[in-house]
Enzyme design. Structure first.
Site, PDB file in Angstrom:
ATOM      1  N   SER A   1       0.744  -1.239   0.047  1.00 33.68           N
ATOM      2  CA  SER A   1      -0.132   0.089  -0.010  1.00 33.68           C
ATOM      3  C   SER A   1       0.708   1.308   0.041  1.00 33.68           C
ATOM      4  O   SER A   1       2.005   1.237   0.484  1.00 33.68           O
ATOM      5  CB  SER A   1      -0.877   0.040   1.301  1.00 33.68           C
ATOM      6  OG  SER A   1      -1.749  -1.011   1.155  1.00 33.68           O
TER       7      SER A   1
HETATM    8  N1  SAH Z   1      -0.206  -5.576   4.264  1.00 37.34           N
HETATM    9  C1  SAH Z   1       0.431  -5.652   2.651  1.00 37.34           C
HETATM   10  C2  SAH Z   1      -0.552  -5.408   1.737  1.00 37.34           C
HETATM   11  C3  SAH Z   1      -0.759  -6.542   0.952  1.00 37.34           C
HETATM   12  S1  SAH Z   1      -1.790  -6.506  -0.339  1.00 37.34           S
HETATM   13  C4  SAH Z   1       1.542  -4.984   2.814  1.00 37.34           C
HETATM   14  O1  SAH Z   1       2.220  -4.200   3.715  1.00 37.34           O
HETATM   15  O2  SAH Z   1       2.499  -5.208   1.864  1.00 37.34           O
HETATM   16  C5  SAH Z   1      -3.179  -7.730   0.068  1.00 37.34           C
HETATM   17  C6  SAH Z   1      -2.654  -8.926   0.628  1.00 37.34           C
HETATM   18  O3  SAH Z   1      -3.692  -9.790   1.084  1.00 37.34           O
HETATM   19  C7  SAH Z   1      -1.967  -9.824  -0.547  1.00 37.34           C
HETATM   20  O4  SAH Z   1      -0.672 -10.210  -0.255  1.00 37.34           O
HETATM   21  C8  SAH Z   1      -3.044 -10.971  -0.814  1.00 37.34           C
HETATM   22  O5  SAH Z   1      -2.451 -12.119  -1.301  1.00 37.34           O
HETATM   23  C9  SAH Z   1      -3.717 -11.029   0.366  1.00 37.34           C
HETATM   24  N2  SAH Z   1      -4.764 -11.919   0.622  1.00 37.34           N
HETATM   25  C10 SAH Z   1      -6.015 -11.727  -0.113  1.00 37.34           C
HETATM   26  N3  SAH Z   1      -6.758 -12.465   0.316  1.00 37.34           N
HETATM   27  C11 SAH Z   1      -6.400 -12.957   1.697  1.00 37.34           C
HETATM   28  C12 SAH Z   1      -6.934 -14.102   2.274  1.00 37.34           C
HETATM   29  N4  SAH Z   1      -8.159 -14.618   2.289  1.00 37.34           N
HETATM   30  N5  SAH Z   1      -6.071 -14.329   3.605  1.00 37.34           N
HETATM   31  C13 SAH Z   1      -4.851 -13.919   3.693  1.00 37.34           C
HETATM   32  N6  SAH Z   1      -4.231 -13.050   2.736  1.00 37.34           N
HETATM   33  C14 SAH Z   1      -5.107 -12.489   1.518  1.00 37.34           C
END
Ligand code: SAH
Length: 220
Positions: A68
């Site tokens: 993000s």
């Molecule tokens: N907080 C992260 C942003 C990640 S983007 C950072 O600081 O980089 C969102 C993330 O959520 C992705 O890596 C995606 O794979 C994960 N995601 C999506 N659905 C999910 C689920 N049901 N359980 C766990 N992770 C999930």
């Protein structure tokens, strides 16, 4: 550049990020600002993108996912109103950057990711930085992480069509959750406070996240 100069370079980039992107837009919590000054965001992005690590936008981290924008990380972190002794659940570890920020702000952080390669990479970076209060798990995070519930704070960093029921159940009372809720193109950042067994819902503004894919999110 010498290593000390490189570190200086990134420290200055973080200072600038905090001033121009966070303080300028109303982020006030001194602990959040300090965490954003401290965590080396450039280590959480692809080597080819390090020059953009402190810029005012999200960046791709592979597998169709993104880290993000710094402002959104700060906004969500501030919305949790952490004081230092909380147990926090994050759904969507991704790069591990948000988890590191939470690791600075809370007592213990539990973070769930569904993509094994991202989890492995996040684990490696967080270990190398010495975070021993951050615990990671490969799973569908829409089920939460029952073993360590309840959580004083829950942060979902992917967009959901609705608030996953298991997460509401795993929220402590009092407790606070932030989650982007909406369709796949735009969402509202929603804050839910649990107080005296009641849920109080508040909109914090428009955001855009990748999809929360799982049993209580978007079905695959
Ligand atoms: N907080 C992260 C942003 C990640 S983007 C950072 O600081 O980089 C969102 C993330 O959520 C992705 O890596 C995606 O794979 C994960 N995601 C999506 N659905 C999910 C689920 N049901 N359980 C766990 N992770 C999930």
């Amino acid at each position: 550049m010498k290593k000390a100069d490189v570190n200086d370079h990134y420290r200055i980039a973080r200072e600038r990020m905090v001033k121009n992107q966070l303080v300028a837009r109303g982020i006030r919590d001194p602990r959040v600002l300090e965490a954003m000054r401290r965590v080396p965001r450039h280590l959480f992005v692809d080597e080819a993108l390090v020059d953009q690590a402190y810029q005012d936008h999200p960046l791709p981290i592979g597998y169709g996912q993104t880290i993000s924008q710094p402002y959104i990380v700060a906004l969500m972190s501030e919305a949790l109103e952490l004081e230092g002794d909380e147990k926090v659940l994050e759904v969507g570890t991704g790069s591990g950057y948000q988890a590191a920020i939470l690791g600075e702000l809370a007592h213990k952080v539990y973070s769930v990711e569904r993509i094994p390669q991202l989890l492995a990479r996040a684990r490696k970076i967080l270990d190398s930085l010495g975070y021993n209060n951050i615990f990671l798990k490969l799973d569908d995070g829409t089920w939460g992480w029952q073993e360590f519930a309840p959580y004083d704070a829950i942060i979902v960093t992917a967009a959901s069509p609705q608030v996953p029921e298991p997460l509401l159940k795993q929220l402590a009372d009092p407790g606070v959750m932030v989650i982007p809720v909406g369709d796949e193109f735009s969402q509202n950042l929603v804050r839910i406070r649990k107080v005296n067994e009641q849920y109080i819902r508040e909109d914090l503004g428009g955001v855009r996240f990748v999809k929360l894919v799982g049993d209580h999110g978007w079905r695959q």
